[in-house]
Design an enzyme around this catalytic site. Structure first.
Site, PDB file in Angstrom:
ATOM      1  CE  LYS A 219      -4.380  -1.541   1.941  1.00 46.16           C
ATOM      2  NZ  LYS A 219      -4.234  -3.158   1.581  1.00 46.16           N
TER       3      LYS A 219
ATOM      4  CG  HIS B 210     -12.580  -3.156   6.636  1.00 42.72           C
ATOM      5  ND1 HIS B 210     -13.004  -2.009   6.169  1.00 42.72           N
ATOM      6  CD2 HIS B 210     -12.300  -3.092   7.747  1.00 42.72           C
ATOM      7  CE1 HIS B 210     -12.776  -0.942   7.085  1.00 42.72           C
ATOM      8  NE2 HIS B 210     -12.274  -1.634   8.151  1.00 42.72           N
TER       9      HIS B 210
ATOM     10  NE  ARG C  97      -6.894 -11.097  -5.647  1.00 44.37           N
ATOM     11  CZ  ARG C  97      -8.173 -10.381  -5.454  1.00 44.37           C
ATOM     12  NH1 ARG C  97      -9.178 -10.588  -6.060  1.00 44.37           N
ATOM     13  NH2 ARG C  97      -8.583 -10.001  -4.357  1.00 44.37           N
TER      14      ARG C  97
END
Length: 670
Positions: A121, A240, A297
């Site tokens: 990230k 989440h 992906r």
């Protein structure tokens, strides 16, 4: 479309529905297919679907689906010259992509360098800022000491989001509203990140409150072409984790779609991307959007994009990996109609979404116009604790959003899975909620608008389901004729009530049944302080798997399955499981307050928190059970003394296995 064929046999390094789905398209394009499987998946649908299959190890993912060398060996053994990783497992593992390259096996995915970059990230955000992709204000620097993080958080301003740089799925993520909470939350986020991902590196971001979670599907070929195929709205989430996905988003207009699509393509070009990828954004109420992450992906929710764009993204993956150019230009990609997807999980929303294990006794996916079911399960298969509890994806397409939504409700209700508790009612209730119907659900929907829904709360056993269970038990004992007969005109009658004792969840029920012809009266004894509950209904027809009846003047049906003392029913989107206790001689060991602590599911014991002779109190955690990537503390149901412990850390246990026995207070001297 130019095409340079580089491979002819594809190994699918995955399991479940995505493996089945990839195999289907690969076969249609003429590729030979190879499945890999663990010992627990010996007869799984993906194994049966493939042309060839290789067992690569034990049930644990580290011994099988995450064992890179075993997968490469399976490819060499079968002559597979390409590997499709699906999603999850090794799909975003740069080392796996490197190993495939060294072994001259085509990795059907992006270059390893892109996976590495987007897997961080911190580094991906730096790259996106450089590529002029809008990003949330925050801190993504190398200095990771607590003092620096606290100073940067104060600079950014609260509320703030702490995120594990290598994270995903909500782990290592904390929302902090004020400075006094910051130090403790940094410590816990870092610890969780280290345990989950092996890295305690963190980033900080200004919290976007009640945003939309919008992702853009991008695709790139080896010739430098990059396109986007519209967006998916994934705003409805729990912890989440996505619950509902739809395309297009009811929030996104043409202008916003174009801006987000352009930014997503910039992100892909910045890392020399190849293949299918998804760029995720948070979008605020004013339609400002910010880069969240890029998934390198195929996504779980890719079917909704396929349905509204008329494409097969797995076919695109295979052809692009073979050297083909993208089959469509950006101008040729259009969006038509609407599609919505939900994820069918083996979990119990009423028990804090605890994963469920056990045999699938019946699986009958819905069929019909606009309905697509992607699954990797079959009747007779056993759901084990070793893998993610997602069983299938239920998807519906319509000419507009409301048609797709209605079809999805029907698809959920018309799909039957008996034997393992699933989240069908939870899903059905979400897409019938007013806020979802209006297209206004944000990431705060489940917490703020849906938190008290009946599908997530423990309720008394359903009176109608209880009555139907009694009727099924009575018919099994008293009706000798074939199941397919219409029950009108029965001559046998029952002048005196037949008693039954049933267990449903933690409740033990006492009912009495009276029958005359095809009319039944079922009375449940609610105890001395409550009046009895009576249900009257007429049975019209009973087949080997369905009961047709009239209740309150309405003709209805329920699907059912009986086996031994277990009765499973499905009425609408609701499932019910009863056990016949009528002829049991002793009290069940797991009765409430018994002092008998049993396994809630199949799994592994990772910790035992008590010793023989310890004094324990009700609610005290005694054993920690790990199943389906989650830890489940098992607690004492009485105050007393530990009498025996049947397990230790590392033990593998079965559902309802006795683990700990406690002598309740007041019984030690008896």
């Amino acid at each position: 479309m130019s095409l340079k064929c580089t491979f002819s046999k594809v190994l699918i390094a995955n399991r479940g529905e995505i493996a089945v789905r990839v195999i289907r398209t690969a076969k249609s394009l003429g590729f030979k297919t190879v499945a890999v499987y663990s010992e627990a998946d010996e007869n799984a649908p993906h194994v049966i679907a493939a042309d060839e299959a290789v067992c690569i190890g034990g049930a644990a993912v580290g011994d099988s689906y995450l064992a890179i060398h075993k997968i490469i060996d399976a490819a060499k053994l079968t002559g597979a010259d390409a590997i499709h990783p699906g999603y999850g497992f090794l799909s975003e593992n740069a080392d796996f992509a490197h190993v495939c390259e060294k072994a001259s096996i085509e990795f059907i995915g992006p270059p390893a360098e892109a996976i590495t970059l987007m897997g961080s990230k911190r580094l991906s955000k730096i790259a996106m800022i450089k590529a002029e992709v809008p990003c949330i204000p925050g801190y993504e620097g190398e200095a990771q000491d607590e003092a620096t993080l606290i100073d940067e958080a104060k600079r950014i301003g609260f509320p703030i989001m702490i995120k594990a740089s290598a994270g995903g799925g909500g782990r290592g993520m904390r929302l902090v509203h004020q400075a006094s909470e910051l130090s403790e939350q940094i410590k816990t986020a870092r610890s969780e990140a280290e345990n989950a991902f092996g890295s305690g590196e963190l980033i900080l971001e200004k919290a976007v409150i009640q945003p939309r979670h919008i992702e853009i599907q991008v695709f790139a070929d080896k010739h430098g072409n990059v396109v986007y195929l519209g967006e998916r709205d994934c705003s409805i989430q729990r912890r989440h984790q996505k619950v509902v996905e739809e395309a297009p988003s009811p929030f996104v207009d043409d202008e916003l779609r174009a801006r987000m699509g352009k930014a997503a393509c910039q992100a892909a070009k910045s890392c020399n991307y190849v293949g299918a990828g998804t760029v995720e954004f948070l979008v605020d109420a004013d339609k400002n959007f910010y880069f969240l992450e890029m998934n390198t992906r195929l996504q779980v929710e890719h079917p909704v994009t396929e349905l509204v764009t008329g494409t097969d993204l797995v076919a695109w993956q295979l052809n692009v990996a073979s050297g083909a150019e993208l089959p469509l230009t950006q101008e040729q990609i259009t969006i038509s109609g609407h599609a919505i997807e939900v994820r069918l999980y083996a979990e119990d929303p009423r028990q804090n979404f605890m994963p469920q294990t056990g045999p699938i006794k019946r699986w009958e996916p819905a069929q019909g116009d606009g309905i697509r079911i992607d699954s990797g399960i079959s009747t007779g298969q056993t759901i084990t604790p070793h893998y993610d509890p997602m069983l299938a994806k239920v998807i519906a397409y319509g000419s507009n959003r409301e048609e797709a939504r209605r079809r999805l409700v029907r698809a959920i209700e018309d799909s039957t899975l008996l034997g393992v508790t699933v989240n069908s009612e939870f899903l059905s209730n979400i897409i019938q909620h007013d806020r979802f119907i209006e297209g206004e659900a944000t990431t705060a929907f489940i917490e703020e608008d849906f938190g008290q829904d009946a599908s997530m709360t423990v309720n008394p056993p359903d009176n109608l389901a209880t009555a139907l269970t009694g009727i099924l038990l009575y018919n099994r004992r008293h009706v000798d004729a074939g199941y397919s007969q219409v029950l009108n005109g029965w001559q046998n009658s029952n002048p005196t009530p037949w008693p039954y004792e049933l267990r449903c969840g933690e409740s033990v029920l006492e009912i009495a049944l009276e029958q005359a012809g095809n009319n039944f009266v079922v009375t449940e004894d609610k105890g001395p302080d409550q009046p009895p509950v009576t249900v009257e209904l007429s049975v019209i027809q009973q087949t080997e798997d369905q009961l047709v009846f009239i209740y309150n003047g309405v003709r209805q049906r329920c699907n059912y399955l009986t086996g031994g003392d277990d009765i499973y029913l499905k009425i609408g989107s609701g499932y019910h499981h009863y056990t016949d206790l009528t002829h049991e001689e002793a009290v069940s060991e797991d009765a409430a307050g018994s002092g008998k602590i049993i396994a809630s599911m199949d799994g592994a014991i990772i910790d035992v928190l008590a010793e023989i002779g310890d004094r324990v109190v009700k609610g005290q955690s005694l054993v920690v059970l790990e199943a389906m990537k989650m830890e489940h503390p098992l607690k004492s149901d009485v105050c007393g003394t530990v009498e025996s412990i049947q397990v230790q850390a590392g033990s593998q246990v079965k559902i309802r296995q006795l683990l700990v026995t406690i002598t309740p207070d007041g019984e030690q001297d008896h």
